[in-house]
Design a protein around this motif. Structure first.
Motif, PDB file in Angstrom:
ATOM      1  N   LEU A  57       6.869   7.234  -0.633  1.00  0.00           N
ATOM      2  CA  LEU A  57       6.480   6.154  -1.537  1.00  0.00           C
ATOM      3  C   LEU A  57       7.292   6.153  -2.823  1.00  0.00           C
ATOM      4  N   SER A  92      -3.317   1.816  -3.765  1.00  0.00           N
ATOM      5  CA  SER A  92      -2.993   3.176  -3.341  1.00  0.00           C
ATOM      6  C   SER A  92      -4.157   4.124  -3.548  1.00  0.00           C
ATOM      7  N   PRO A 101      -3.263   7.662  -3.635  1.00  0.00           N
ATOM      8  CA  PRO A 101      -2.117   8.561  -3.476  1.00  0.00           C
ATOM      9  C   PRO A 101      -2.559  10.011  -3.388  1.00  0.00           C
ATOM     10  N   ALA A 136       3.227   8.092  -8.688  1.00  0.00           N
ATOM     11  CA  ALA A 136       2.922   6.961  -7.800  1.00  0.00           C
ATOM     12  C   ALA A 136       2.624   5.703  -8.610  1.00  0.00           C
ATOM     13  N   PHE A 146      -5.650   1.542  -8.076  1.00  0.00           N
ATOM     14  CA  PHE A 146      -5.458   2.908  -7.598  1.00  0.00           C
ATOM     15  C   PHE A 146      -6.770   3.687  -7.606  1.00  0.00           C
ATOM     16  N   ASP A 171       0.867  -1.184   0.000  1.00  0.00           N
ATOM     17  CA  ASP A 171       0.000   0.000   0.000  1.00  0.00           C
ATOM     18  C   ASP A 171       0.899   1.227   0.000  1.00  0.00           C
ATOM     19  N   LEU A 172       0.848   1.986  -1.072  1.00  0.00           N
ATOM     20  CA  LEU A 172       1.709   3.160  -1.244  1.00  0.00           C
ATOM     21  C   LEU A 172       0.974   4.413  -0.779  1.00  0.00           C
TER      22      LEU A 172
END
Length: 251
Positions: free
Chosen positions: A131, A147, A149, A172, A185, A76-77
């Protein structure tokens, strides 16, 4: 955003749980996830941090992130305090089918969020860091990168893409493709298409031409959750992508 009295009180109770000298129950972890207020931190606006609504995270975990076999690795970013990772780990179908994850890694640069995240999801490996630095961390390959982000033209520490798009989410996504086979995402709608699904934006066209990454728009607009983001009402969509063969050798 100024917190209401009820929000402030519940945030205070959530922090008491975070600071408690014992393990938290499942219900207490959910209380922290539901009532911790990122706007209580002055860094929220600077970091572009807005936590994924839990109902959206739960839907993603069930329909887009779900693994096909036990032992998969997920990263998980920009994990925040773990909303998306928590629902991924505790997805009901995963538990019923006995498909436990091999490992889940949460990367988050805000030390306060990492501290809270370690309390609500202690089974994850939490890394306090940027990240965009993940490809240099020696973490190995992941099956899936997930993510929500930061969005838009916010400051970043480095470039991840072959060119320099202004939108942080593109950097990302490239970072994810360097370390994972597949990505799921949450991104602004306009990062994937224009006013109509058939209209690709100029920024997206430049991105895919430079990187070879094609974003799949599965959902349409995620407006069902637009009122669940707290102080913002972002027009987002969910996109998935597979790492292109041109990046596979370098991953």
């Amino acid at each position: 955003m100024r917190l209401t009295r009820s929000q402030a009180k519940n945030h205070e109770l959530a922090m008491e749980l975070v600071d408690a000298d014992r393990d938290l129950t499942f219900e207490e972890k959910e209380f922290v996830l539901d009532h911790y207020q990122p706007s209580a931190s002055t860094r929220q606006a600077l970091d572009g941090a807005f936590f994924t609504p839990r109902s959206l995270a739960r839907t993603l975990a069930a329909h887009d992130i779900g693994c096909d076999r036990p032992g998969e690795r997920i990263i998980d970013l920009g994990a925040g305090i773990g909303h998306l990772a928590f629902e991924t780990v505790h997805d009901r179908d995963r538990e019923l089918l006995n498909l436990p994850l091999g490992e889940i890694v949460c990367v988050e640069k805000n030390p306060e969020y990492v501290r809270v995240g370690r309390r609500v999801l202690p089974e994850a490996r939490w890394i306090e860091g940027d990240l965009l630095d993940v490809p240099d961390m020696g973490l190995g390959e992941f099956d899936i990168a997930i993510s929500n982000p930061p969005f838009g033209a916010i400051p970043r520490s480095r470039d991840a893409a072959a060119y320099r798009p202004r939108q942080f989410e593109y950097h990302a996504i490239v970072t994810a493709a360097r370390v994972a086979k597949r990505g799921v995402f949450i991104v602004p709608r306009d990062s994937v298409h224009g006013a109509e699904p058939s209209e690709r934006t100029a920024a997206y066209k430049r991105f895919t031409q430079a990187t070879g990454i094609r974003l799949n728009r599965w959902w349409g607009d995620a407006d069902e959750w637009i009122d669940e983001w707290g102080s913002v009402r972002p027009r987002v969509t969910v996109t998935t992508f597979d790492r292109p063969e041109t990046m596979r050798a370098a991953a």
